[in-house]
Design an enzyme around this catalytic site. Sequence first.
Site, PDB file in Angstrom:
ATOM      1  N   HIS A   1       3.043  20.028 -12.223  1.00 28.39           N
ATOM      2  CA  HIS A   1       1.896  19.498 -12.964  1.00 28.39           C
ATOM      3  C   HIS A   1       1.371  18.276 -12.235  1.00 28.39           C
ATOM      4  O   HIS A   1       2.151  17.511 -11.676  1.00 28.39           O
ATOM      5  CB  HIS A   1       2.305  19.120 -14.397  1.00 28.39           C
ATOM      6  CG  HIS A   1       1.134  18.988 -15.298  1.00 28.39           C
ATOM      7  ND1 HIS A   1       0.437  17.815 -15.424  1.00 28.39           N
ATOM      8  CD2 HIS A   1       0.509  19.896 -16.086  1.00 28.39           C
ATOM      9  CE1 HIS A   1      -0.556  18.004 -16.263  1.00 28.39           C
ATOM     10  NE2 HIS A   1      -0.544  19.252 -16.678  1.00 28.39           N
TER      11      HIS A   1
ATOM     12  N   ASP B   1       2.988  26.476 -19.646  1.00 28.46           N
ATOM     13  CA  ASP B   1       2.763  27.911 -19.449  1.00 28.46           C
ATOM     14  C   ASP B   1       4.038  28.683 -19.164  1.00 28.46           C
ATOM     15  O   ASP B   1       4.016  29.909 -19.093  1.00 28.46           O
ATOM     16  CB  ASP B   1       1.776  28.119 -18.296  1.00 28.46           C
ATOM     17  CG  ASP B   1       0.400  27.608 -18.654  1.00 28.46           C
ATOM     18  OD1 ASP B   1      -0.009  27.822 -19.800  1.00 28.46           O
ATOM     19  OD2 ASP B   1      -0.254  26.978 -17.813  1.00 28.46           O
TER      20      ASP B   1
HETATM   21  N1  CMC Z   1       5.928  26.041  -6.742  1.00 22.54           N
HETATM   22  C1  CMC Z   1       6.294  25.604  -5.520  1.00 22.54           C
HETATM   23  N2  CMC Z   1       5.862  24.461  -4.967  1.00 22.54           N
HETATM   24  C2  CMC Z   1       4.985  23.730  -5.682  1.00 22.54           C
HETATM   25  C3  CMC Z   1       4.554  24.113  -6.952  1.00 22.54           C
HETATM   26  C4  CMC Z   1       5.063  25.314  -7.497  1.00 22.54           C
HETATM   27  N3  CMC Z   1       4.691  25.727  -8.697  1.00 22.54           N
HETATM   28  N4  CMC Z   1       3.697  23.193  -7.446  1.00 22.54           N
HETATM   29  C5  CMC Z   1       3.582  22.269  -6.500  1.00 22.54           C
HETATM   30  N5  CMC Z   1       4.363  22.586  -5.422  1.00 22.54           N
HETATM   31  C6  CMC Z   1       4.544  21.788  -4.222  1.00 22.54           C
HETATM   32  C7  CMC Z   1       3.349  21.947  -3.282  1.00 22.54           C
HETATM   33  O1  CMC Z   1       3.546  22.971  -2.352  1.00 22.54           O
HETATM   34  C8  CMC Z   1       3.301  20.579  -2.646  1.00 22.54           C
HETATM   35  O2  CMC Z   1       4.246  20.522  -1.619  1.00 22.54           O
HETATM   36  P1  CMC Z   1       3.976  19.620  -0.292  1.00 22.54           P
HETATM   37  O3  CMC Z   1       3.844  18.215  -0.774  1.00 22.54           O
HETATM   38  O4  CMC Z   1       5.189  19.861   0.542  1.00 22.54           O
HETATM   39  O5  CMC Z   1       2.716  20.159   0.300  1.00 22.54           O
HETATM   40  C9  CMC Z   1       3.746  19.628  -3.753  1.00 22.54           C
HETATM   41  O6  CMC Z   1       4.571  20.415  -4.616  1.00 22.54           O
HETATM   42  C10 CMC Z   1       2.594  19.015  -4.557  1.00 22.54           C
HETATM   43  O7  CMC Z   1       1.746  20.081  -4.980  1.00 22.54           O
HETATM   44  P2  CMC Z   1       0.183  19.920  -5.160  1.00 22.54           P
HETATM   45  O8  CMC Z   1      -0.425  21.291  -5.170  1.00 22.54           O
HETATM   46  O9  CMC Z   1      -0.344  18.940  -4.182  1.00 22.54           O
HETATM   47  O10 CMC Z   1       0.150  19.279  -6.596  1.00 22.54           O
HETATM   48  P3  CMC Z   1      -1.086  19.287  -7.584  1.00 22.54           P
HETATM   49  O11 CMC Z   1      -0.892  18.145  -8.496  1.00 22.54           O
HETATM   50  O12 CMC Z   1      -2.365  19.343  -6.811  1.00 22.54           O
HETATM   51  O13 CMC Z   1      -0.960  20.679  -8.362  1.00 22.54           O
HETATM   52  C11 CMC Z   1      -0.437  22.321  -9.965  1.00 22.54           C
HETATM   53  C12 CMC Z   1      -0.514  20.814  -9.657  1.00 22.54           C
HETATM   54  C13 CMC Z   1      -0.174  22.515 -11.445  1.00 22.54           C
HETATM   55  C14 CMC Z   1      -1.811  22.974  -9.643  1.00 22.54           C
HETATM   56  C15 CMC Z   1       0.684  22.963  -9.118  1.00 22.54           C
HETATM   57  O14 CMC Z   1       1.930  22.386  -9.443  1.00 22.54           O
HETATM   58  C16 CMC Z   1       0.739  24.482  -9.264  1.00 22.54           C
HETATM   59  O15 CMC Z   1       0.002  25.199  -8.554  1.00 22.54           O
HETATM   60  N6  CMC Z   1       1.607  24.997 -10.192  1.00 22.54           N
HETATM   61  C17 CMC Z   1       1.651  26.428 -10.468  1.00 22.54           C
HETATM   62  C18 CMC Z   1       0.523  26.817 -11.407  1.00 22.54           C
HETATM   63  C19 CMC Z   1       0.759  26.327 -12.834  1.00 22.54           C
HETATM   64  O16 CMC Z   1       1.821  26.516 -13.401  1.00 22.54           O
HETATM   65  N7  CMC Z   1      -0.298  25.746 -13.436  1.00 22.54           N
HETATM   66  C20 CMC Z   1      -0.275  25.314 -14.846  1.00 22.54           C
HETATM   67  C21 CMC Z   1      -0.386  23.826 -15.000  1.00 22.54           C
HETATM   68  S1  CMC Z   1      -0.002  23.282 -16.661  1.00 22.54           S
HETATM   69  C22 CMC Z   1      -1.199  23.997 -17.663  1.00 22.54           C
HETATM   70  C23 CMC Z   1      -2.578  23.563 -17.355  1.00 22.54           C
HETATM   71  O17 CMC Z   1      -2.836  22.377 -17.144  1.00 22.54           O
HETATM   72  O18 CMC Z   1      -3.466  24.410 -17.343  1.00 22.54           O
END
Ligand code: CMC
Length: 431
Positions: free
Chosen positions: A308, A366
């Site tokens: 998140h 989720d």
């Molecule tokens: N699985 C594996 N690695 C992950 C994941 C994951 N679910 N989420 C983040 N990472 C890693 C990512 O690869 C990155 O690594 P590095 O720093 O080495 O490049 C690091 O963690 C930070 O990720 P980010 O994408 O820069 O973080 P963000 O804050 O931009 O993204 C997120 C947040 C929710 C989009 C992301 O964690 C994600 O894609 N999660 C899976 C989808 C999900 O479950 N979404 C629902 C969110 S809660 C409900 C809502 O708000 O709608």
Amino acid sequence: MADSNKTATLTFGDTTIDLPMMSPSVGPDVIDISKLYGKAGVFTHDPGFTSTSSCVSTITYIDGEQGELLHRGYPIDQLAEKSHYLEVCYLLLYGELPTATELEDFEYRVTRHTMVHEQMMNFFRGFRRDAHPMAVMVGVVGAMSAFYHDSTDISDPWQREVASIRLIAKMPTIAAMAYKYTIGQPFEYPRNDLDYASNFLRMCFAVPAEDYQVDPILSRAMDRIFTLHADHEQNASTSTVRLASSSGANPFASIAAGIACLWGPAHGGANQACLEMLREIGTVDRIPEFIARAKDKNDPFRLMGFGHRVYKNFDPRAKVMKKSADEVLDLLGIDNNPTLQVAKELEKQALNDPYFAEKKLFPNVDFYSGIILEAMGFPTSMFTPIFALSRTIGWVSQWKEMISDPGLKIGRPRQLYTGETRRDYVDVENR
Ligand code: CMC
């Protein structure tokens, strides 16, 4: 919010300027950069808004480090346990918990607006039967502005109030109709003698050929899912609603924009993607393979339902959702649900893995919601529409707060341009 007497000093080249700071009632201080360009001729750069406050709000507060979510100050776990969705709607919309009379009046107003214009049936029928219900919802909610002209004047507080109530009241009807349409069953009209969650369940699962009794266990679980998704401060879809409506767009068009944004798998679409992933994993022995893929930089796969932007601790909604999943499956007599077993083991293994620990990736809301929704009989395609109907109150409350602000400005970010500088047009024969 109070102006603090602190200032931040920014120095670049020969320029030094003081920037005012603001203190929230809780949370980190904020540097006010709104006059930065005027004073110093530079922009700030923050794609994804990771360090930028986009508005002043009094609705919802998240402490990402502690894993805390407050609506108007009340913790989400208390609201999920002791309150119910329409009371939380009132709280988000008006700022305080209602008295018994206020709640009764609010419920009455919402209940009396549950039907949609009969001509909207034709609108639904224009879609292909295999359309995703979210595609139908984006279209139909946007189309509400063509049906409810008397609540589109955003300068009129009464029309804003009517639009808010209409959206909260009609969203379950629209989501249920989107579902019924895709499975080829007749639409069920809302029943005003039922509570909000029971009415939704009935509109989804009843058919005219049979009596349908809403199971109170499912109704309570449904209500809790609605409550847990009600608002989440300035997330992508809420910010979309705020940005869309900052131009003066009508509320139905703005909420349709929010629904479109929510659909993405990184946001509300994650509940569908998560259950599909859990099913694909299938058995606990395959979990290490999927964890390895999630950690592999060359593989775009991510563990859906994990991570998140704001929470760097357990998502407090996920805690309640996990408990709810156990309760619902138990009460429904579903033993040894394989998806729940995979989910629990995946959570355990991921939390013990240094990759997820270092990056502070925890299960989010989720992760467990799909398991409950599936047990209730919903297909995966309905998971995100249910998120959308639950989040409508959050969008509406944030929209109302923004529109009521006399200092409202159209949202208009700037950019860091890296394209070509000025050049002269070349005739086609000379290219
Ligand atoms: N699985 C594996 N690695 C992950 C994941 C994951 N679910 N989420 C983040 N990472 C890693 C990512 O690869 C990155 O690594 P590095 O720093 O080495 O490049 C690091 O963690 C930070 O990720 P980010 O994408 O820069 O973080 P963000 O804050 O931009 O993204 C997120 C947040 C929710 C989009 C992301 O964690 C994600 O894609 N999660 C899976 C989808 C999900 O479950 N979404 C629902 C969110 S809660 C409900 C809502 O708000 O709608």
